[in-house]
Design a protein around this motif. Structure first.
Motif, PDB file in Angstrom:
ATOM      1  N   VAL A  73       0.835  -1.205   0.000  1.00 22.21           N
ATOM      2  CA  VAL A  73       0.000   0.000   0.000  1.00 22.21           C
ATOM      3  C   VAL A  73       0.869   1.254   0.000  1.00 22.21           C
ATOM      4  N   LYS A  74       1.911   1.258   0.783  1.00 27.82           N
ATOM      5  CA  LYS A  74       2.810   2.415   0.845  1.00 27.82           C
ATOM      6  C   LYS A  74       3.508   2.659  -0.491  1.00 27.82           C
ATOM      7  N   GLN A  75       3.877   1.564  -1.170  1.00 29.39           N
ATOM      8  CA  GLN A  75       4.502   1.692  -2.500  1.00 29.39           C
ATOM      9  C   GLN A  75       3.539   2.336  -3.492  1.00 29.39           C
ATOM     10  N   ILE A  76       2.277   1.917  -3.437  1.00 26.26           N
ATOM     11  CA  ILE A  76       1.267   2.480  -4.337  1.00 26.26           C
ATOM     12  C   ILE A  76       1.025   3.953  -4.011  1.00 26.26           C
ATOM     13  N   GLN A  77       0.975   4.265  -2.745  1.00 30.76           N
ATOM     14  CA  GLN A  77       0.766   5.663  -2.331  1.00 30.76           C
ATOM     15  C   GLN A  77       1.854   6.571  -2.900  1.00 30.76           C
ATOM     16  N   LYS A  78       3.092   6.076  -2.915  1.00 29.47           N
ATOM     17  CA  LYS A  78       4.219   6.862  -3.430  1.00 29.47           C
ATOM     18  C   LYS A  78       4.094   7.136  -4.932  1.00 29.47           C
ATOM     19  N   MET A  79       3.324   6.301  -5.625  1.00 32.88           N
ATOM     20  CA  MET A  79       3.167   6.472  -7.076  1.00 32.88           C
ATOM     21  C   MET A  79       2.220   7.620  -7.412  1.00 32.88           C
ATOM     22  N   GLN A  80       1.446   8.070  -6.430  1.00 28.03           N
ATOM     23  CA  GLN A  80       0.593   9.259  -6.541  1.00 28.03           C
ATOM     24  C   GLN A  80      -0.341   9.217  -7.766  1.00 28.03           C
ATOM     25  N   PHE A  81      -1.256   8.271  -7.730  1.00 31.02           N
ATOM     26  CA  PHE A  81      -2.250   8.169  -8.799  1.00 31.02           C
ATOM     27  C   PHE A  81      -3.319   9.235  -8.615  1.00 31.02           C
ATOM     28  N   GLN A  82      -3.566   9.998  -9.676  1.00 28.79           N
ATOM     29  CA  GLN A  82      -4.640  11.004  -9.612  1.00 28.79           C
ATOM     30  C   GLN A  82      -6.010  10.350  -9.703  1.00 28.79           C
ATOM     31  N   THR A  83      -6.108   9.287 -10.527  1.00 30.24           N
ATOM     32  CA  THR A  83      -7.392   8.613 -10.735  1.00 30.24           C
ATOM     33  C   THR A  83      -7.225   7.116 -10.513  1.00 30.24           C
ATOM     34  N   ILE A  84      -8.111   6.565  -9.701  1.00 28.29           N
ATOM     35  CA  ILE A  84      -8.148   5.110  -9.506  1.00 28.29           C
ATOM     36  C   ILE A  84      -9.536   4.631  -9.937  1.00 28.29           C
ATOM     37  N   VAL A  85      -9.552   3.636 -10.816  1.00 26.92           N
ATOM     38  CA  VAL A  85     -10.815   3.112 -11.341  1.00 26.92           C
ATOM     39  C   VAL A  85     -10.971   1.665 -10.883  1.00 26.92           C
ATOM     40  N   ASP A  86     -11.940   1.428 -10.013  1.00 21.94           N
ATOM     41  CA  ASP A  86     -12.190   0.086  -9.494  1.00 21.94           C
ATOM     42  C   ASP A  86     -13.203  -0.627 -10.385  1.00 21.94           C
ATOM     43  N   LEU A  87     -12.701  -1.503 -11.234  1.00 24.10           N
ATOM     44  CA  LEU A  87     -13.555  -2.259 -12.148  1.00 24.10           C
ATOM     45  C   LEU A  87     -13.995  -3.593 -11.562  1.00 24.10           C
ATOM     46  N   GLN A  88     -13.434  -3.953 -10.400  1.00 26.55           N
ATOM     47  CA  GLN A  88     -13.813  -5.193  -9.731  1.00 26.55           C
ATOM     48  C   GLN A  88     -15.100  -4.995  -8.942  1.00 26.55           C
ATOM     49  N   GLY A  89     -15.104  -3.939  -8.122  1.00 26.72           N
ATOM     50  CA  GLY A  89     -16.337  -3.544  -7.449  1.00 26.72           C
ATOM     51  C   GLY A  89     -16.765  -4.381  -6.275  1.00 26.72           C
ATOM     52  N   ASN A  90     -15.801  -4.943  -5.532  1.00 29.81           N
ATOM     53  CA  ASN A  90     -16.188  -5.572  -4.267  1.00 29.81           C
ATOM     54  C   ASN A  90     -15.685  -4.714  -3.111  1.00 29.81           C
ATOM     55  N   LEU A  91     -16.047  -5.075  -1.907  1.00 31.17           N
ATOM     56  CA  LEU A  91     -15.719  -4.236  -0.753  1.00 31.17           C
ATOM     57  C   LEU A  91     -14.211  -4.073  -0.584  1.00 31.17           C
ATOM     58  N   LYS A  92     -13.466  -5.151  -0.824  1.00 32.51           N
ATOM     59  CA  LYS A  92     -12.006  -5.094  -0.708  1.00 32.51           C
ATOM     60  C   LYS A  92     -11.413  -4.082  -1.683  1.00 32.51           C
ATOM     61  N   THR A  93     -11.797  -4.202  -2.960  1.00 35.66           N
ATOM     62  CA  THR A  93     -11.197  -3.318  -3.961  1.00 35.66           C
ATOM     63  C   THR A  93     -11.671  -1.878  -3.796  1.00 35.66           C
ATOM     64  N   ASN A  94     -12.887  -1.679  -3.305  1.00 38.10           N
ATOM     65  CA  ASN A  94     -13.349  -0.321  -2.972  1.00 38.10           C
ATOM     66  C   ASN A  94     -12.422   0.297  -1.923  1.00 38.10           C
ATOM     67  N   LEU A  95     -12.054  -0.514  -0.934  1.00 37.78           N
ATOM     68  CA  LEU A  95     -11.159  -0.052   0.133  1.00 37.78           C
ATOM     69  C   LEU A  95      -9.756   0.228  -0.399  1.00 37.78           C
ATOM     70  N   TYR A  96      -9.291  -0.621  -1.337  1.00 37.33           N
ATOM     71  CA  TYR A  96      -7.937  -0.424  -1.900  1.00 37.33           C
ATOM     72  C   TYR A  96      -7.777   1.002  -2.435  1.00 37.33           C
ATOM     73  N   GLY A  97      -8.734   1.438  -3.233  1.00 39.22           N
ATOM     74  CA  GLY A  97      -8.638   2.775  -3.839  1.00 39.22           C
ATOM     75  C   GLY A  97      -8.495   3.858  -2.789  1.00 39.22           C
ATOM     76  N   PHE A  98      -9.217   3.699  -1.679  1.00 38.92           N
ATOM     77  CA  PHE A  98      -9.146   4.660  -0.572  1.00 38.92           C
ATOM     78  C   PHE A  98      -7.765   4.610   0.088  1.00 38.92           C
ATOM     79  N   LEU A  99      -7.261   3.400   0.337  1.00 39.89           N
ATOM     80  CA  LEU A  99      -5.950   3.240   0.977  1.00 39.89           C
ATOM     81  C   LEU A  99      -4.812   3.748   0.091  1.00 39.89           C
TER      82      LEU A  99
END
Length: 332
Positions: free
Chosen positions: A74-100
């Protein structure tokens, strides 16, 4: 210099849905033509996007339940600084990923209402549409743009050249063989068509001088061997012998692919291969994309979406002659 817009697509499974996600990858490149597009997926599906020239990098979700490894990820992804995250999976876990991951704009599908709170722009999952139509619906709702798009499997020129040698090894010629996929995922025993029906269908094609190629994963070896013994002529069992690209090319270079409601049906659709899918316990309007021809059971209890059944009446009700008749209408 202005930073390039960075987009992360999230799609973690399953196999067929990962293949059909090519529609959304192409859609993203049209909507954000100057952006760098990344994708997050599961390890077993990462190779599907290996040759995709739209994807800048494939990020693999850590496997297992090691929380410390996940936090580091998660910290590695945060460092990549994505402006837009698109959750195409749409389950509770992946919804949370985008937030984290700290995406500024978090667009996505959600299934449970609680997942919606992690998204800045959300669309409830639709279950009455086929996989491509549901993706069109998602992009139209989130962008206001009607997306035409297309399905695609990205395969390098080198892999295609190597595949021709693979065909020669099995004494097969491009577009001069048929592909059967008799299996489905292990828990869906109700999707399986009777072995003897596959045998009858195989003998029909052999009379037309078209050898049969049986595909599937390593769990399909035994059932494919049973079917092979019922076909009186050249039949090749490739179950467990193909990676994703070889499987895709075996289907793409066939004359026709006949399959259960399963991942290879979606591979065939994305390859533009002439395809007939057999539907018993599931509904083709929800799972077969445009271009896939299908036969479905008409008995009262179908579709039931039961994974186990004592009678298997729906699949037994679809005879080989039903499929042969469909083939003969198109290729008399």
């Amino acid at each position: 210099m202005e930073k390039k817009h960075k987009i992360l697509l999230i799609k973690t499974g399953a196999f067929g849905d990962i293949v059909l996600c090519s529609f959304s990858i192409n859609a993203t490149s049209h909507i954000y033509p100057d952006a760098d597009i990344y994708i997050l997926t599961s390890k077993q599906y990462a190779e599907i996007y290996e040759d995709c020239d739209i994807i800048k990098n494939i990020l693999v979700l850590p496997s297992g339940k090691n929380i410390f490894r996940f936090i580091r990820f998660v910290k590695q992804i945060q460092k990549m600084q994505f402006q837009t995250i698109v959750d195409l999976q749409g389950n509770l876990k992946t919804n949370l990923y985008g937030f984290l991951f700290h995406g500024k704009e978090r667009i996505g599908l959600y299934k449970k209402l609680f997942g919606k709170i992690f998204l800045t722009k959300s669309v409830k999952k639709q279950y009455g549409l086929n996989p491509v139509e549901s993706q069109k619906f998602f992009w139209e709702k989130t962008t206001g743009i009607k997306i035409k798009g297309n399905l695609q499997i990205w395969i390098s020129k080198e892999k295609k050249e190597q595949f021709l040698s693979f065909l020669k090894k099995y004494h097969l010629a491009p577009h001069r063989y048929v592909v059967f996929h008799p299996s489905a995922s292990s828990e869906w025993e109700t999707k399986k068509w009777p072995d003897e029906y596959w045998g009858t269908l195989g003998n029909f094609f052999l009379k037309k001088n078209l050898p049969v190629v049986l595909i599937g994963d390593k769990n399909s070896v035994i059932v494919n061997e049973k079917i092979k013994k019922l076909i009186n002529g050249k039949t090749t069992n490739l179950a467990g012998k193909t990676n994703f690209f070889t499987l895709a090319l075996v289907i793409q270079y066939s004359k026709i692919c006949i399959t259960t409601d399963s991942g290879p049906m979606h591979v065939a659709a994305a390859s533009g291969t002439n395809t007939i899918a057999i539907f018993g316990p599931t509904n083709p309007s929800r799972h077969a994309v445009d271009g896939v021809k299908f036969v479905k059971s008409t008995i009262a209890c179908s579709p039931c979406y039961k994974k186990k059944c004592v009678q298997h009446s729906c699949m037994k009700s679809i005879t080989p002659e039903t499929i042969i008749d469909l083939i003969m209408v198109e290729n008399p």
